[in-house]
Design a protein around this motif. Structure first.
Motif, short mmCIF file in Angstrom:
data_model
loop_
_atom_site.label_atom_id
_atom_site.label_comp_id
_atom_site.label_asym_id
_atom_site.label_seq_id
_atom_site.Cartn_x
_atom_site.Cartn_y
_atom_site.Cartn_z
N PRO A 53 0.82 -1.21 0.00
CA PRO A 53 0.00 0.00 0.00
C PRO A 53 0.86 1.27 0.00
O PRO A 53 0.53 2.24 -0.68
CB PRO A 53 -0.82 -0.12 1.29
N ARG A 54 1.94 1.26 0.74
CA ARG A 54 2.82 2.42 0.79
C ARG A 54 3.35 2.76 -0.61
O ARG A 54 3.33 3.91 -1.03
CB ARG A 54 3.99 2.15 1.74
N LEU A 123 -5.44 1.33 -0.96
CA LEU A 123 -6.20 1.75 0.22
C LEU A 123 -7.32 0.79 0.64
O LEU A 123 -7.85 0.93 1.74
CB LEU A 123 -6.79 3.15 -0.01
N SER A 124 -7.69 -0.16 -0.21
CA SER A 124 -8.73 -1.10 0.22
C SER A 124 -8.12 -2.10 1.21
O SER A 124 -6.94 -2.42 1.15
CB SER A 124 -9.34 -1.83 -0.98
N ARG A 125 -8.97 -2.57 2.13
CA ARG A 125 -8.48 -3.47 3.20
C ARG A 125 -8.11 -4.85 2.66
O ARG A 125 -7.13 -5.45 3.08
CB ARG A 125 -9.53 -3.60 4.29
N ASP A 126 -8.93 -5.36 1.76
CA ASP A 126 -8.69 -6.69 1.20
C ASP A 126 -9.45 -6.81 -0.11
O ASP A 126 -10.09 -5.86 -0.55
CB ASP A 126 -9.10 -7.79 2.19
N HIS A 134 -13.54 0.75 -4.55
CA HIS A 134 -13.37 1.28 -5.91
C HIS A 134 -14.60 2.07 -6.34
O HIS A 134 -14.48 3.14 -6.94
CB HIS A 134 -13.09 0.14 -6.89
N ALA A 135 -15.76 1.57 -6.03
CA ALA A 135 -17.00 2.28 -6.37
C ALA A 135 -17.07 3.64 -5.67
O ALA A 135 -17.48 4.63 -6.27
CB ALA A 135 -18.21 1.44 -6.02
N LEU A 187 1.44 4.55 5.97
CA LEU A 187 0.72 3.31 5.70
C LEU A 187 1.57 2.10 6.10
O LEU A 187 2.79 2.12 6.00
CB LEU A 187 0.36 3.20 4.21
N ALA A 188 0.87 1.06 6.54
CA ALA A 188 1.57 -0.17 6.93
C ALA A 188 2.09 -0.88 5.70
O ALA A 188 1.55 -0.79 4.64
CB ALA A 188 0.61 -1.07 7.70
#
Length: 188
Positions: A53-54, A123-126, A134-135, A187-188
């Motif tokens: 994500p970073r 940025l989405s969790r999974d 996305h929507a 971000l992680a």
């Protein structure tokens, strides 16, 4: 979305001056704009796979910076293409017009198309969250695009003119990009 559609309005006016305002020129401008968005979406959709994500958010930030720098330089780039087109052996040919459009708006529109897949993946969790996320991003982007198109056509361009409008959006893109780069560090 906001700056992207302000750019589209401004670039359409610039390119209408270069290519003419007939239907063929307008179709060519829109085709290159939408084609660039599509190519960028596809390319950066592939690039975004299996990245942190970073990295993805920082990449999106740097893309915004490059778009902004392109916009800041656009009046100069347009002047160079204008001179080349005026001095061409066969000005106004379809392939010459296509080449001019691609040279002027191909790279930035391709980069614009890459921002949504990078942000979605970054940025989405999974995977289950990615479709809804996305929507939401697409909805916000579309609302910004609508606002940018309306304000550019009726307020910003008449008030600032073409060069200042495109350069103002360039500053906005650079600032947004640097903010994304800074936020990516957390971000992680």
């Amino acid at each position: 979305g906001f700056s992207g559609l302000v750019y589209e309005v401004v670039w359409h006016r610039y390119l209408s001056n270069l290519l003419g305002s007939q239907a063929q020129a307008a179709s060519l401008i829109i085709a290159v704009f939408l084609g660039g968005l599509s190519v960028g979406y596809g390319v950066f959709g592939i690039v975004s796979r299996k990245r942190s994500p970073r990295f993805l958010v920082a990449c999106c930030g740097w893309i915004e910076v490059v778009i902004g720098i392109w916009a800041l330089q656009f009046p100069i780039i347009f002047g160079a293409i204008w001179s080349a087109q005026v001095n061409a052996a066969n000005p106004g040919s379809f392939f010459g017009d296509l080449f001019s459009c691609i040279m002027l708006i191909g790279l930035p529109t391709m980069l614009m198309g890459g921002t949504l897949p990078l942000l979605t993946q970054g940025l989405s969790r999974d995977l289950d969250d990615s479709a809804q996320f996305h929507a939401r991003i697409y909805a916000v982007n579309t609302a910004g695009a609508f606002l940018g198109c309306v304000l550019a056509g009726f307020l910003i361009v008449p008030w600032l003119g073409l060069p200042m409008t495109v350069m103002s959006m360039g500053i906005l893109n650079v600032a947004a990009g640097l903010l994304l780069v800074l936020l990516s560090r957390g971000l992680a």
